[in-house]
Design an enzyme around this catalytic site. Structure first.
Site, PDB file in Angstrom:
ATOM      1  N   GLY A  71      29.257 -36.311  47.510  1.00 54.19           N
ATOM      2  CA  GLY A  71      30.417 -35.481  47.820  1.00 54.19           C
ATOM      3  C   GLY A  71      29.993 -34.079  48.236  1.00 54.19           C
ATOM      4  O   GLY A  71      28.817 -33.697  48.134  1.00 54.19           O
ATOM      5  N   PHE A  72      30.960 -33.332  48.680  1.00 59.06           N
ATOM      6  CA  PHE A  72      30.680 -32.024  49.268  1.00 59.06           C
ATOM      7  C   PHE A  72      30.101 -31.053  48.231  1.00 59.06           C
ATOM      8  O   PHE A  72      29.008 -30.492  48.422  1.00 59.06           O
ATOM      9  CB  PHE A  72      31.984 -31.491  49.871  1.00 59.06           C
ATOM     10  CG  PHE A  72      31.868 -30.116  50.447  1.00 59.06           C
ATOM     11  CD1 PHE A  72      30.734 -29.714  51.139  1.00 59.06           C
ATOM     12  CD2 PHE A  72      32.923 -29.226  50.319  1.00 59.06           C
ATOM     13  CE1 PHE A  72      30.649 -28.437  51.687  1.00 59.06           C
ATOM     14  CE2 PHE A  72      32.844 -27.954  50.854  1.00 59.06           C
ATOM     15  CZ  PHE A  72      31.709 -27.556  51.533  1.00 59.06           C
ATOM     16  N   ILE A  73      30.804 -30.860  47.135  1.00 57.15           N
ATOM     17  CA  ILE A  73      30.345 -29.846  46.173  1.00 57.15           C
ATOM     18  C   ILE A  73      29.080 -30.322  45.465  1.00 57.15           C
ATOM     19  O   ILE A  73      28.091 -29.593  45.357  1.00 57.15           O
ATOM     20  CB  ILE A  73      31.465 -29.512  45.164  1.00 57.15           C
ATOM     21  CG1 ILE A  73      32.646 -28.889  45.911  1.00 57.15           C
ATOM     22  CG2 ILE A  73      30.945 -28.573  44.064  1.00 57.15           C
ATOM     23  CD1 ILE A  73      33.862 -28.568  45.059  1.00 57.15           C
TER      24      ILE A  73
ATOM     25  N   LYS B 233      43.968 -33.678  37.325  1.00 54.23           N
ATOM     26  CA  LYS B 233      42.959 -32.687  36.931  1.00 54.23           C
ATOM     27  C   LYS B 233      43.360 -32.011  35.624  1.00 54.23           C
ATOM     28  O   LYS B 233      42.533 -31.746  34.750  1.00 54.23           O
ATOM     29  CB  LYS B 233      42.789 -31.640  38.040  1.00 54.23           C
ATOM     30  CG  LYS B 233      41.988 -32.163  39.214  1.00 54.23           C
ATOM     31  CD  LYS B 233      40.549 -32.394  38.779  1.00 54.23           C
ATOM     32  CE  LYS B 233      39.659 -32.904  39.853  1.00 54.23           C
ATOM     33  NZ  LYS B 233      38.285 -33.177  39.379  1.00 54.23           N
TER      34      LYS B 233
ATOM     35  N   TYR C 191      47.439 -35.432  42.166  1.00 56.81           N
ATOM     36  CA  TYR C 191      46.053 -34.963  42.079  1.00 56.81           C
ATOM     37  C   TYR C 191      45.936 -33.819  41.062  1.00 56.81           C
ATOM     38  O   TYR C 191      45.098 -33.847  40.166  1.00 56.81           O
ATOM     39  CB  TYR C 191      45.573 -34.492  43.459  1.00 56.81           C
ATOM     40  CG  TYR C 191      44.335 -33.640  43.393  1.00 56.81           C
ATOM     41  CD1 TYR C 191      43.117 -34.182  43.003  1.00 56.81           C
ATOM     42  CD2 TYR C 191      44.384 -32.275  43.680  1.00 56.81           C
ATOM     43  CE1 TYR C 191      41.982 -33.379  42.920  1.00 56.81           C
ATOM     44  CE2 TYR C 191      43.259 -31.481  43.604  1.00 56.81           C
ATOM     45  CZ  TYR C 191      42.061 -32.040  43.216  1.00 56.81           C
ATOM     46  OH  TYR C 191      40.941 -31.255  43.118  1.00 56.81           O
TER      47      TYR C 191
HETATM   48  C1  UGA Z   1      41.895 -28.093  48.502  1.00 60.36           C
HETATM   49  C2  UGA Z   1      41.165 -29.391  48.177  1.00 60.36           C
HETATM   50  O1  UGA Z   1      41.548 -30.431  49.065  1.00 60.36           O
HETATM   51  C3  UGA Z   1      41.370 -29.835  46.768  1.00 60.36           C
HETATM   52  O2  UGA Z   1      40.469 -30.881  46.487  1.00 60.36           O
HETATM   53  C4  UGA Z   1      41.123 -28.692  45.856  1.00 60.36           C
HETATM   54  O3  UGA Z   1      41.291 -29.072  44.532  1.00 60.36           O
HETATM   55  C5  UGA Z   1      42.056 -27.564  46.211  1.00 60.36           C
HETATM   56  O4  UGA Z   1      41.724 -27.128  47.531  1.00 60.36           O
HETATM   57  C6  UGA Z   1      41.932 -26.424  45.249  1.00 60.36           C
HETATM   58  O5  UGA Z   1      41.494 -25.365  45.577  1.00 60.36           O
HETATM   59  O6  UGA Z   1      42.332 -26.576  44.118  1.00 60.36           O
HETATM   60  P1  UGA Z   1      44.102 -27.497  49.724  1.00 60.36           P
HETATM   61  O7  UGA Z   1      44.423 -26.150  49.208  1.00 60.36           O
HETATM   62  O8  UGA Z   1      45.245 -28.369  50.109  1.00 60.36           O
HETATM   63  O9  UGA Z   1      43.257 -28.340  48.676  1.00 60.36           O
HETATM   64  O10 UGA Z   1      43.072 -27.265  50.931  1.00 60.36           O
HETATM   65  P2  UGA Z   1      43.152 -27.489  52.491  1.00 60.36           P
HETATM   66  O11 UGA Z   1      43.159 -28.914  52.887  1.00 60.36           O
HETATM   67  O12 UGA Z   1      42.064 -26.669  53.051  1.00 60.36           O
HETATM   68  O13 UGA Z   1      44.583 -26.906  52.899  1.00 60.36           O
HETATM   69  C7  UGA Z   1      44.869 -25.528  52.908  1.00 60.36           C
HETATM   70  C8  UGA Z   1      46.214 -25.317  53.558  1.00 60.36           C
HETATM   71  O14 UGA Z   1      46.113 -25.695  54.935  1.00 60.36           O
HETATM   72  C9  UGA Z   1      47.335 -26.149  52.959  1.00 60.36           C
HETATM   73  O15 UGA Z   1      48.515 -25.377  52.891  1.00 60.36           O
HETATM   74  C10 UGA Z   1      47.539 -27.283  53.955  1.00 60.36           C
HETATM   75  O16 UGA Z   1      48.841 -27.789  54.037  1.00 60.36           O
HETATM   76  C11 UGA Z   1      47.155 -26.603  55.239  1.00 60.36           C
HETATM   77  N1  UGA Z   1      46.661 -27.595  56.219  1.00 60.36           N
HETATM   78  C12 UGA Z   1      45.620 -28.409  55.915  1.00 60.36           C
HETATM   79  C13 UGA Z   1      47.286 -27.684  57.451  1.00 60.36           C
HETATM   80  O17 UGA Z   1      48.258 -26.964  57.745  1.00 60.36           O
HETATM   81  N2  UGA Z   1      46.830 -28.612  58.331  1.00 60.36           N
HETATM   82  C14 UGA Z   1      45.778 -29.422  58.069  1.00 60.36           C
HETATM   83  O18 UGA Z   1      45.408 -30.238  58.939  1.00 60.36           O
HETATM   84  C15 UGA Z   1      45.153 -29.333  56.822  1.00 60.36           C
END
Ligand code: UGA
Length: 331
Positions: free
Chosen positions: A11-13, A164, A160
């Site tokens: 995995g990544f981390i 956690k 999810y």
């Molecule tokens: C991430 C990780 O996926 C989780 O595993 C982790 O636990 C979490 O961070 C955390 O910090 O706790 P998330 O914040 O959803 O979750 O991270 P991103 O996928 O980078 O999304 C960030 C934001 O961008 C969200 O609001 C999401 O809706 C938005 N986003 C993401 C988009 O608008 N478009 C995309 O294609 C992907």
């Protein structure tokens, strides 16, 4: 030199953590189930980087498979002539916030039952140190300006996040019952080279580089405390010291909106982003911002990577690996 049991090492981390431990001369017994939550080719790419270290021992094991897990755990101890590991670093997880709404069962199985299986192995072997990956998502849609470890985490917004939170509670019970020394690490939106292709940063880099529309949930004003992978890995290593039972936020210490992120990526790539807007996702939180004072004080840790530099590094990796990696990206 120490001997560590590390879960989720494709995995990544965990692959970043493994590399840092191995570079420091430690031995790492790593497991991963190489599941297809996202590109298996990317997971194998990360494993290949680790395979150059002699002290890296890998086996494909699913943490929900108790028998296979116990067999590898015991074999590793026998091989090292040890009764227990110096620590179990448990970073394996089902991790996507939004996908957990579609298939919640797998999140509970891996993140809760899998964690229980590891805790049991630690207590029976006398492995006294347990480091566990948690998430900023346990704070839910908190209205706090900055998230402190002591604030309530009773309102998760996704299965999810709930899994956690459940894992954290389970881990505390093992600390209480068996005196296992625990560092729970709440990671804040981790990014970097060879990062998760289901997360915003690599999705945006890919879309902008390929001149395809970005999928944007909501209006892009949502904010994240993005954290660079090497900073996270150094935080994991710092958390290996005895602390009793502690929870640490590991965050980048600055928040950026998704719109700012898109602007930075587009600027570095020198391209104009195309945006396709969708309604906000119900499992998403509006904002995250880590109070990292506990990690600063007790672990002597602080993030060193500037956001723009981290994004530039991630873009550099993307461009270097674009041929095979872009074929792995789902639109
Ligand atoms: C991430 C990780 O996926 C989780 O595993 C982790 O636990 C979490 O961070 C955390 O910090 O706790 P998330 O914040 O959803 O979750 O991270 P991103 O996928 O980078 O999304 C960030 C934001 O961008 C969200 O609001 C999401 O809706 C938005 N986003 C993401 C988009 O608008 N478009 C995309 O294609 C992907």
């Amino acid at each position: 030199m120490s001997v560590y049991f590390l879960t989720g090492c494709a995995g990544f981390i965990a692959s970043n953590v493994a590399e840092m431990l191995l570079e420091a001369g430690h031995s790492v017994y790593g497991i991963d189930d190489r599941n297809n939550a996202y590109s298996v080719l990317l997971k194998d790419w990360r494993l290949k980087q680790l395979s150059r270290f002699e002290n890296f021992h890998f086996q494909e094991v699913d943490i929900t498979d108790r028998i296979a897990l116990e067999n590898f755990f015991q074999e590793a101890l026998t091989r090292e002539c040890l009764a227990h590991f110096d620590a179990c670093i448990h970073l394996a997880a089902r991790a996507g916030v939004r996908y957990s709404v579609e298939n919640p069962w797998i999140y509970l199985d891996t993140n809760v039952t899998g964690t229980l299986n590891l805790l049991e192995l630690c207590r029976h072997s006398g492995t006294q140190k347990f480091v566990a990956a948690s998430s900023s998502s346990v704070y839910g849609n908190s209205s706090a300006e900055i998230f402190h470890e002591d604030q309530r985490t009773d309102f998760p917004c996704s299965p999810y996040a709930a899994s956690k939170k459940a894992a954290e509670a389970l881990i505390f019970s093992y600390h209480h019952l068996y005196g296992i020394d625990v560092s729970v690490l709440r990671f804040f939106t981790v990014y970097g080279p060879a990062g998760r292709p289901d997360m915003s940063i690599l999705r945006f880099i890919h879309a902008i580089a390929e001149e395809k529309p970005i999928t944007l949930y909501g209006d892009g004003t949502q904010e994240r405390d993005f954290t660079y992978c090497r900073d996270i890995a150094s935080g994991v290593l710092a958390s290996l010291r005895p602390v009793g039972y502690e929870t640490f936020n590991l965050g980048g210490d600055h928040t950026y909106s998704v719109n700012q992120l898109i602007e930075i990526v587009a600027n570095i790539l020198g391209k104009k982003p195309l945006i396709k807007q969708y309604p906000p996702h119900r499992a998403d939180v509006a904002r995250t911002h880590a109070d990292i004072s506990n990690a600063r004080e007790k672990l002597g840790w602080k993030p060193c990577w500037d956001f723009r530099a981290g994004i530039a590094e991630t873009i550099r990796w993307y461009l270097e690996n674009r041929d095979w990696f872009s074929a792995e990206m789902k639109d």
